[in-house]
Design a protein around this motif. Sequence first.
Motif, mmCIF file in Angstrom:
data_model
loop_
_atom_site.group_PDB
_atom_site.id
_atom_site.type_symbol
_atom_site.label_atom_id
_atom_site.label_comp_id
_atom_site.label_asym_id
_atom_site.label_seq_id
_atom_site.Cartn_x
_atom_site.Cartn_y
_atom_site.Cartn_z
ATOM 1 N N UNK A 269 0.813 -1.211 0.000
ATOM 2 C CA UNK A 269 0.000 0.000 0.000
ATOM 3 C C UNK A 269 0.846 1.260 0.000
ATOM 4 N N UNK A 270 2.189 1.091 -0.078
ATOM 5 C CA UNK A 270 3.071 2.247 -0.212
ATOM 6 C C UNK A 270 3.572 2.844 1.083
ATOM 7 N N UNK A 271 3.397 2.131 2.204
ATOM 8 C CA UNK A 271 3.852 2.667 3.484
ATOM 9 C C UNK A 271 4.958 1.809 4.072
ATOM 10 N N UNK A 272 5.675 2.417 5.020
ATOM 11 C CA UNK A 272 6.669 1.724 5.818
ATOM 12 C C UNK A 272 6.476 2.151 7.265
ATOM 13 N N UNK A 273 6.843 1.271 8.192
ATOM 14 C CA UNK A 273 6.857 1.628 9.601
ATOM 15 C C UNK A 273 8.284 1.451 10.094
ATOM 16 N N UNK A 274 8.867 2.552 10.564
ATOM 17 C CA UNK A 274 10.262 2.552 10.982
ATOM 18 C C UNK A 274 10.356 2.775 12.482
ATOM 19 N N UNK A 275 11.219 1.979 13.133
ATOM 20 C CA UNK A 275 11.418 2.119 14.573
ATOM 21 C C UNK A 275 12.838 2.561 14.919
ATOM 22 N N UNK A 276 13.686 2.726 13.935
ATOM 23 C CA UNK A 276 15.076 3.113 14.210
ATOM 24 C C UNK A 276 15.224 4.640 14.229
ATOM 25 N N UNK A 277 16.194 5.101 14.981
ATOM 26 C CA UNK A 277 16.425 6.537 15.177
ATOM 27 C C UNK A 277 16.788 7.261 13.875
ATOM 28 N N UNK A 278 17.310 6.528 12.892
ATOM 29 C CA UNK A 278 17.783 7.198 11.675
ATOM 30 C C UNK A 278 16.676 7.957 10.938
ATOM 31 N N UNK A 279 15.420 7.525 11.056
ATOM 32 C CA UNK A 279 14.333 8.267 10.409
ATOM 33 C C UNK A 279 14.139 9.615 11.114
ATOM 34 N N UNK A 280 14.285 9.635 12.433
ATOM 35 C CA UNK A 280 14.180 10.900 13.171
ATOM 36 C C UNK A 280 15.353 11.815 12.828
ATOM 37 N N UNK A 281 16.535 11.218 12.676
ATOM 38 C CA UNK A 281 17.717 12.019 12.316
ATOM 39 C C UNK A 281 17.533 12.651 10.939
ATOM 40 N N UNK A 282 16.943 11.916 10.006
ATOM 41 C CA UNK A 282 16.681 12.480 8.676
ATOM 42 C C UNK A 282 15.672 13.622 8.778
ATOM 43 N N UNK A 283 14.627 13.427 9.581
ATOM 44 C CA UNK A 283 13.628 14.481 9.756
ATOM 45 C C UNK A 283 14.225 15.704 10.442
ATOM 46 N N UNK A 284 15.201 15.477 11.337
ATOM 47 C CA UNK A 284 15.793 16.597 12.071
ATOM 48 C C UNK A 284 16.574 17.531 11.151
ATOM 49 N N UNK A 285 16.995 17.037 10.001
ATOM 50 C CA UNK A 285 17.742 17.885 9.061
ATOM 51 C C UNK A 285 16.811 18.579 8.064
ATOM 52 N N UNK A 286 15.507 18.294 8.173
ATOM 53 C CA UNK A 286 14.552 18.857 7.222
ATOM 54 C C UNK A 286 14.250 17.902 6.087
ATOM 55 N N UNK A 287 14.906 16.740 6.106
ATOM 56 C CA UNK A 287 14.685 15.729 5.058
ATOM 57 C C UNK A 287 13.749 14.650 5.591
#
Length: 195
Positions: free
Chosen positions: A109-127
Amino acid sequence: MATDSPLINLTHHFLIAMPGMQDEAFARSVIYLCEHTERGALGLIINKPSDISVQGLFDKVELPLRRDDLTRTPVFSGGPVQTERGFVLHESMMPGHESVYASTMTIPGGLEMTTSRDVLEAMSTGAGPRRVFVSLGYSAWGEGQLESELLDNSWLTVEADLAVIFDAPVPERYDRALKLLGLESWMISPDAGHA
């Protein structure tokens, strides 16, 4: 022949609590099912915001948040299991490819569920992923448990609509999920039963 698929596979579906749901954690809840196999099911409640914002969560994990679109967005109470652990439901960064994040479940359905910190780190840079849903905790059912609750008329099910998760105002998500079935909340009896 053993298989990991239950008789019905409700991955990428909403579970909509029937009005008679007694469990306070699930009353009037809409749960997005990330996984449903013969071993059980895992999902996130999408309509119960916690008292912390995404900005507050980033402050707690000591990361800046360079995403103005997310600062006031609530973090949701995804369910009663592992309520201290974060789950980020998001659109696939590269559909059809392996996730760019370390600990990610790919959902049809085009989604992912992420539990690792790296997704937050990417969001913290604006990405990071553009559309995100952040929760603390998740909902889970053991083998046969969800199927039993469905037989007891505890839940309605319908294929998920991403607009309900990412675009609908939180107070409207329950009613919007019901509308996917052509229902209004007043049409459903709080007394579950069998015909």
